[in-house]
Design a protein around this motif. Structure first.
Motif, PDB file in Angstrom:
ATOM      1  N   GLN A 250       0.935  -1.309   0.094  1.00  0.00           N
ATOM      2  CA  GLN A 250      -0.073   0.049   0.045  1.00  0.00           C
ATOM      3  C   GLN A 250       1.074   1.344   0.045  1.00  0.00           C
ATOM      4  O   GLN A 250       1.385   1.680   0.961  1.00  0.00           O
ATOM      5  CB  GLN A 250      -0.977  -0.022   1.155  1.00  0.00           C
ATOM      6  N   HIS A 251       0.759   1.798  -0.970  1.00  0.00           N
ATOM      7  CA  HIS A 251       1.737   3.446  -1.233  1.00  0.00           C
ATOM      8  C   HIS A 251       0.723   4.359  -0.884  1.00  0.00           C
ATOM      9  O   HIS A 251      -0.352   4.117  -0.211  1.00  0.00           O
ATOM     10  CB  HIS A 251       2.135   3.542  -2.803  1.00  0.00           C
ATOM     11  N   ALA A 252       1.330   5.776  -0.727  1.00  0.00           N
ATOM     12  CA  ALA A 252       0.481   6.419  -0.164  1.00  0.00           C
ATOM     13  C   ALA A 252      -1.097   6.804  -0.591  1.00  0.00           C
ATOM     14  O   ALA A 252      -1.115   6.703  -1.775  1.00  0.00           O
ATOM     15  CB  ALA A 252       1.291   8.045  -0.259  1.00  0.00           C
ATOM     16  N   LEU A 253      -2.091   7.162   0.237  1.00  0.00           N
ATOM     17  CA  LEU A 253      -3.264   7.756   0.055  1.00  0.00           C
ATOM     18  C   LEU A 253      -3.611   8.998   0.314  1.00  0.00           C
ATOM     19  O   LEU A 253      -3.001   9.598   1.500  1.00  0.00           O
ATOM     20  CB  LEU A 253      -4.182   6.741   0.506  1.00  0.00           C
ATOM     21  N   ARG A 254      -4.140  10.029  -0.324  1.00  0.00           N
ATOM     22  CA  ARG A 254      -4.325  11.218  -0.077  1.00  0.00           C
ATOM     23  C   ARG A 254      -5.906  11.276   0.488  1.00  0.00           C
ATOM     24  O   ARG A 254      -6.498  10.616  -0.001  1.00  0.00           O
ATOM     25  CB  ARG A 254      -4.022  12.142  -1.443  1.00  0.00           C
ATOM     26  N   ALA A 255      -5.799  12.284   1.206  1.00  0.00           N
ATOM     27  CA  ALA A 255      -7.185  12.317   2.003  1.00  0.00           C
ATOM     28  C   ALA A 255      -7.580  13.886   1.990  1.00  0.00           C
ATOM     29  O   ALA A 255      -7.401  14.561   3.080  1.00  0.00           O
ATOM     30  CB  ALA A 255      -7.153  11.497   3.376  1.00  0.00           C
ATOM     31  N   PHE A 256      -8.126  14.255   0.996  1.00  0.00           N
ATOM     32  CA  PHE A 256      -8.621  15.598   0.823  1.00  0.00           C
ATOM     33  C   PHE A 256     -10.040  15.830   1.155  1.00  0.00           C
ATOM     34  O   PHE A 256     -10.446  16.834   1.401  1.00  0.00           O
ATOM     35  CB  PHE A 256      -8.299  16.131  -0.758  1.00  0.00           C
ATOM     36  N   THR A 257     -10.871  14.970   0.939  1.00  0.00           N
ATOM     37  CA  THR A 257     -12.337  14.886   0.959  1.00  0.00           C
ATOM     38  C   THR A 257     -12.489  14.003   2.146  1.00  0.00           C
ATOM     39  O   THR A 257     -11.985  13.057   2.566  1.00  0.00           O
ATOM     40  CB  THR A 257     -13.126  14.644  -0.079  1.00  0.00           C
TER      41      THR A 257
END
Length: 535
Positions: free
Chosen positions: A328-335
């Protein structure tokens, strides 16, 4: 790369955990590579492909961006990332020795590799309906077409075979509806139009012979390294449904064809499904259920399936639960939705008391990941922060000249280059039309033929023969496969009665006599509708 039954994926440094390895004996327990764009998924895929190849395991993967062709060339100290690679190698305890890997290039369009084809019969009605985006009634008509082709001995090999069969069904709709249920001409027309769209997109190149021999995907080179089969998918991705359907077909064929092997020491083949979200986007529940069934059972055939996608949420939960090896590479959490998906992704890992998994997934940099691989007895490993090792092969695409050279040196060179068009449904239906015309001639005599017309190639007048040829040409000459009135040589419209009626009557009678007969073959279709055995 492969040492005593393991693949070294990455390691640690300050703040990181133990070296991470994938056990080959659990390589067929499937896996997931996930992460936002630009976080290193492609390099991780390349690293795993190298590891399996070095262990003697053949690999199939799709090259969506063209970067993975670098597997066929050695990495170089002249590369701009050589210094960072050496630094990381030292940190994780890797002896970085650049090398190339044996590759076979494939391309549905035959431009960047060997042509890859399947027959219409092998594709099956379920996957073809998905490809054509058919409605339920239209899918029913397509199932009737496949059933009729199976029972009447009409091989469906390429696009024109299916187009001709649909015209045949339309002309004999009454008799066919009596046996198989209502066949609406509107549905036939809609399917023909969808076939035309597919043909315009280049999808017709997928269908035909020689069809792909699965054994050619499972080769090893003279040194015992598994060949890495690379499907050029940069152009194919312009038709995402075609891309997803082809890979689904290939997965289905592997499942139906390969024998049971139980728990092998290493997989017989590893299949990487890049852009996996395309497989499940707008897919009907019935199809997703069948994919789940294949994913659950194909590991007993020795095939490991690895899904690559941006977010684990792209994969249905029942399938996600079967993916034991995860990077699991990075996940962005903008919403808010992103944050929810991040929490759900973190909850699927066995927790590590040294750090919070959710925070780690958010914080890891490019080329870093949180990983979990199956341990002895198939137990999920504790999640670890991992520095993914540098690849041994070239990072990025190779130049076209080297690619062409590798294609020429391929062990399947020349096997698929020339299309073969043997007798199939199109030719057999045309022969039936000619026979019907001869029967009509015998009943009425030559004296009843229209004046001024010669003998056409279909046994009637030239105009009549051309009209029937247009029907069985599947619309390739225009008209979408529908019958059109053509002016006679005298400039008047051809009569819709008389001899043409007698030909149609004879054809219908001939079909009615044949309907219900069997060819002696028992046709079997698998989970996803592909034809895999006959007797």
């Amino acid at each position: 790369m492969a040492d005593e039954g393991v693949i070294f994926v990455g390691g640690g440094g300050e703040g990181y955990g133990l070296p991470q390895t994938l056990l080959l004996k659990y390589g067929n327990r499937h896996g997931l590579i996930a992460g936002a764009t630009g976080t290193g998924k492609t390099v991780t895929l390349q690293v795993l492909a190298e590891g399996f190849s070095a262990a003697g395991v053949p690999v199939f993967l799709s090259d969506v961006k063209g970067d993975l062709s670098g597997l066929g060339a050695s990495g170089s100290a002249a590369h701009k990332l050589h210094a960072p690679f050496m630094e990381r190698a030292a940190k994780i305890g890797l002896d970085l020795q650049y090398r190339a890997f044996p590759v076979t290039f494939w391309d549905m369009f035959g431009e960047q590799g060997h042509p890859v084809r399947a027959t219409v019969a092998e594709m099956g009605p379920l996957l073809l309906s998905r490809l054509l985006e058919l409605t339920e009634p239209q899918e029913g008509v397509l199932n009737v077409a496949f059933r009729l082709a199976d029972e009447e001995g009409l091989p469906l090999l390429d696009m024109k075979d299916l187009q001709a069969l649909l015209v045949f069904i339309g002309e004999n709709a009454e008799a066919i509806s009596t046996r198989y249920g209502l066949v609406a001409t509107a549905s036939i027309g809609a399917i023909q139009r969808r076939l035309l769209v597919l043909e315009n997109e280049g999808g017709a190149k997928l269908f035909g012979e020689p069809a792909l021999d699965l054994a050619d995907l499972m080769l090893v080179d003279g040194a015992g390294m598994g060949r890495i089969n690379i499907l050029a998918a940069d152009r194919l991705m312009q038709s995402p449904r075609l891309y997803a359907t082809f890979l689904l077909w290939l997965l289905s064929e592997l499942f139906e064809t390969l024998p049971e092997v139980g728990d092998p020491d290493k997989p017989k083949l590893v299949f990487f499904f890049d852009e996996a979200h395309l497989l499940f986007a707008d897919a009907p529940k019935a199809l997703v259920a069948k994919v789940e069934q294949v994913a659950r059972l194909i590991r007993s055939k020795g095939v490991g399936v690895y899904f690559i996608t941006q977010n684990p949420a792209d994969v249905p939960e029942n399938i996600l639960g079967q993916l034991g090896n995860r990077v699991q590479h990075a996940l962005r959490a903008f919403t808010a939705k992103d944050q929810k998906d991040l929490r759900m992704a973190a909850e699927t890992y066995r927790p590590n008391p040294r750090f919070a998994t959710e925070e780690a997934i958010r914080e890891v940099g490019t080329g870093e990941a949180v990983t979990s691989f199956l341990e002895n007895k198939g137990i999920p490993g504790m999640v670890e922060r991992t520095l993914v090792r540098p690849p041994f092969s070239q990072l990025g695409p190779i130049d076209p000249a080297l690619r062409a050279q590798l294609v020429v040196q391929s062990p399947v060179k020349g096997k698929y280059d020339t299309p073969v068009d043997r007798e199939s449904a199109y030719e057999k239906l045309r022969a039936r039309a000619e026979q019907a015309a001869r029967e009509a001639d015998a009943e009425q005599g030559r004296a009843s033929a229209p004046q001024g017309g010669g003998s056409g190639p279909w046994g009637g007048s030239e105009d009549d023969g051309l009209t029937r040829a247009r029907r069985y040409d599947g619309g390739r000459s225009g008209g979408g496969g529908a019958e059109t009135e053509r002016p006679s040589r005298s400039g008047t419209a051809r009569s819709s009665t008389g001899r043409s009626d007698s030909i149609g009557t004879a054809f219908a009678k001939s079909f009615a006599r044949q309907l219900g007969t069997k060819t002696g073959q028992a046709v079997v279709r698998g989970i996803l509708g592909s034809l895999f055995r006959s007797r």
